[in-house]
Design a protein around this motif. Structure first.
Motif, PDB file in Angstrom:
ATOM      1  N   GLY A 393      39.529  30.684  32.468  1.00  0.00           N
ATOM      2  CA  GLY A 393      38.248  31.301  32.784  1.00  0.00           C
ATOM      3  C   GLY A 393      37.159  30.251  32.838  1.00  0.00           C
ATOM      4  O   GLY A 393      37.240  29.202  32.189  1.00  0.00           O
ATOM      5  N   PRO A 403      35.199  35.209  36.052  1.00  0.00           N
ATOM      6  CA  PRO A 403      36.611  35.308  36.443  1.00  0.00           C
ATOM      7  C   PRO A 403      37.031  34.124  37.307  1.00  0.00           C
ATOM      8  O   PRO A 403      36.230  33.542  38.046  1.00  0.00           O
ATOM      9  CB  PRO A 403      36.674  36.628  37.231  1.00  0.00           C
ATOM     10  CG  PRO A 403      35.449  37.378  36.834  1.00  0.00           C
ATOM     11  CD  PRO A 403      34.402  36.357  36.539  1.00  0.00           C
ATOM     12  N   THR A 407      43.831  35.275  39.970  1.00  0.00           N
ATOM     13  CA  THR A 407      44.228  35.636  38.607  1.00  0.00           C
ATOM     14  C   THR A 407      45.643  36.194  38.569  1.00  0.00           C
ATOM     15  O   THR A 407      46.427  35.880  37.650  1.00  0.00           O
ATOM     16  CB  THR A 407      43.232  36.657  38.036  1.00  0.00           C
ATOM     17  OG1 THR A 407      41.932  36.057  37.963  1.00  0.00           O
ATOM     18  CG2 THR A 407      43.653  37.099  36.642  1.00  0.00           C
ATOM     19  N   VAL A 424      41.503  36.255  29.223  1.00  0.00           N
ATOM     20  CA  VAL A 424      40.822  36.039  30.497  1.00  0.00           C
ATOM     21  C   VAL A 424      39.413  36.635  30.401  1.00  0.00           C
ATOM     22  O   VAL A 424      39.120  37.445  29.518  1.00  0.00           O
ATOM     23  CB  VAL A 424      41.595  36.686  31.664  1.00  0.00           C
ATOM     24  CG1 VAL A 424      42.998  36.104  31.774  1.00  0.00           C
ATOM     25  CG2 VAL A 424      41.655  38.204  31.503  1.00  0.00           C
ATOM     26  N   PRO A 425      38.522  36.250  31.325  1.00  0.00           N
ATOM     27  CA  PRO A 425      37.183  36.856  31.352  1.00  0.00           C
ATOM     28  C   PRO A 425      37.237  38.315  31.791  1.00  0.00           C
ATOM     29  O   PRO A 425      38.197  38.762  32.424  1.00  0.00           O
ATOM     30  CB  PRO A 425      36.420  35.991  32.365  1.00  0.00           C
ATOM     31  CG  PRO A 425      37.210  34.737  32.476  1.00  0.00           C
ATOM     32  CD  PRO A 425      38.623  35.121  32.240  1.00  0.00           C
ATOM     33  N   SER A 428      38.158  40.366  35.572  1.00  0.00           N
ATOM     34  CA  SER A 428      39.212  39.630  36.266  1.00  0.00           C
ATOM     35  C   SER A 428      40.157  40.617  36.932  1.00  0.00           C
ATOM     36  O   SER A 428      40.500  41.663  36.363  1.00  0.00           O
ATOM     37  CB  SER A 428      39.991  38.748  35.281  1.00  0.00           C
ATOM     38  OG  SER A 428      39.157  37.748  34.733  1.00  0.00           O
ATOM     39  N   GLN A 440      40.443  40.669  27.335  1.00  0.00           N
ATOM     40  CA  GLN A 440      39.313  40.237  28.149  1.00  0.00           C
ATOM     41  C   GLN A 440      38.053  40.121  27.299  1.00  0.00           C
ATOM     42  O   GLN A 440      37.832  40.915  26.379  1.00  0.00           O
ATOM     43  CB  GLN A 440      39.072  41.218  29.302  1.00  0.00           C
ATOM     44  CG  GLN A 440      40.237  41.317  30.288  1.00  0.00           C
ATOM     45  CD  GLN A 440      39.927  42.201  31.472  1.00  0.00           C
ATOM     46  OE1 GLN A 440      38.948  42.942  31.454  1.00  0.00           O
ATOM     47  NE2 GLN A 440      40.748  42.125  32.499  1.00  0.00           N
TER      48      GLN A 440
END
Length: 455
Positions: A393, A403, A407, A424-425, A428, A440
């Motif tokens: 990220g 994002p 992905t 992950v952000p 995404s 997230q």
């Protein structure tokens, strides 16, 4: 003041006259001479003067496009970086550190192209024919129909290529070539520029592909000049660390394909071997969960590549703390440290920070920001992240997480290698087919509080 030279051109045949006349001397037509101003102002010795050139045919952007023909070498990693194979009448420049394996790669590629039906000429200006033959025997390609020559005279090389009419010519290297019409020594900027220009234009006129080998300077740039990079169609860099067995072929310019592709090879006693799954190679020596170790799911061109970031944070005995980075941008590391201190309240003052990308891989994409921050926090707090979790990220200066592109491909590669979780952000596009447990976060502060219980 300099006198402006006026020319009179015939509107029927284009013949230029210094003064007006009733009849054109070229075609005999009457009253067709038209006064025209010179192409540019200034004396004829330093300007275009009054002479005019031919009219260049122009066309619309819309029309039928004929794709250039390509020839596959059979080395999938090389064909990937070239954009799908070797293009006829193209010029390719291959650069790399001395001893990194440029000659080995090109000799193997020349042998493959020759076995696939191309007529290949290999010109060596650095090694004797016996040395090249010894390398060919070690690589097991001595039976390939490659024509070998050892010469440094540009005039002799062009004469040989004109007589042989090959489909592919390999020049190893451009720094050893010398043109007898240039007074400077071989390897100088003038000689390299002249040799590269003559070889490139000759190849395009004769319809053959040519590969030039270029040395690099201490700064990592192709020696002599960046002008050589402008002359050729494709520029490839052959990278690698001497302490590691793998080599990376990276495209930095390609008029016939993508410029972000990489090919991964392993240097063995019998030459370079293709690595079909580079992620497994970069993670092969990874131990169980350790503080400061984080797996990053990156993208190199069209292929996802997993790499391990390693961080070490220790008290500094000096007044000024050290910041040492291998395989990543040092300026971006400074930015991540500033965001952690300003937005998350986690200081790194008085601490030495060491960051390394395991295996010698060089990571350039900003999607590695979150993985770097996780590695730094893990090392500082002496807390290991789960070994089966990947992190990626981008971090903004406000501390928000952005994002990363592709992905879904990153998550699929991680799942294929046995990982079960991902950080992950938010927002995404994770898709629905991934079997990973995805966590997230919207900002870096929330990630640090929940993952490391930082205040």
């Amino acid at each position: 003041m300099a006198k402006t030279i006026i020319s009179y051109n015939c509107s029927a045949c284009g013949t230029a006259h210094k003064k007006w006349a009733g009849q054109c001397d070229g075609c005999g037509e009457w009253n067709t001479l038209v006064e025209e101003a010179p192409m540019s102002a200034g004396p004829a010795s330093s300007s275009l003067g009054a002479a005019r050139g031919r009219k260049v045919p122009l066309m619309d952007l819309d029309g039928d496009i004929e794709l250039p023909p390509r020839t596959l070498s059979g080395v999938q990693e090389l064909d990937r970086v070239l954009g799908g194979g070797l293009v006829a009448s193209s010029a390719v420049l291959v650069g790399g550190d001395p001893g990194i394996g440029k000659s080995t790669l090109l000799l193997q590629a020349a042998a493959r192209f020759a076995r696939n039906g191309l007529k290949v000429v290999y010109i060596s200006g650095e090694e004797a024919s016996a040395q090249v033959r010894m390398r060919a025997q070690r690589l097991g390609v001595e039976k390939s129909p490659v024509l070998l020559g050892t010469e440094t005279s540009l005039r002799d090389i062009l004469t040989t290529l004109e007589n042989e009419k090959p489909d592919l010519a390999v020049i190893d290297s451009i720094q050893t070539m010398w043109a007898d019409n240039v007074s400077s020594a071989p390897g100088s900027v003038s000689q390299v520029r002249a040799a590269a220009h003559e070889l490139t234009t000759f190849a395009k006129r004769k319809g053959m592909a040519i590969v030039l080998v270029g040395h690099v300077t201490k700064e990592g740039q192709i020696a002599g000049p960046r002008v050589v990079e402008h002359m050729v169609d494709t520029v490839l860099y052959f990278e690698g660390e001497r302490g590691h067995q793998f080599r990376i072929l990276r495209a930095v310019k390609n008029r016939f394909g993508a410029t972000d592709e990489i090919g991964v090879f392993e240097m063995t006693g019998k030459g370079l071997r293709e690595i079909k799954n580079p992620s497994a190679l970069f993670l092969a020596d990874r131990d169980n969960a350790q503080p400061g170790s984080v797996v990053f799911a990156g993208i190199e061109g069209t292929r996802p590549v997993l790499a391990e970031f390693q961080a070490l944070v220790s008290p500094s005995p000096h007044s000024q703390s050290k910041r040492t980075v291998v395989g990543w941008d040092s300026g971006r590391l400074a930015m991540i440290l500033a965001v952690l201190e300003s937005r998350c309240g986690i200081p790194f003052a008085g601490l030495d920070v060491y960051l390394n990308v395991a295996g010698g891989l060089k990571v350039t994409e900003p999607a590695a920001d979150l993985a770097v921050a996780a590695a730094l926090l893990s090392a500082r707090e002496d807390t290991a992240l789960p070994a089966d979790t990947v992190v990626f990220g981008e971090i903004s200066l406000s501390g928000a997480l952005r994002p990363a592109g592709q992905t879904e491909n990153r998550l699929k590669e991680a799942e294929k290698l046995g990982f079960s979780g991902a950080i992950v952000p938010s927002r995404s596009k994770t898709g629905t087919g991934s079997g990973l447990q995805i966590t997230q976060f919207a900002d870096l502060a929330g990630f640090t509080e929940q993952t490391f219980a930082a205040e």
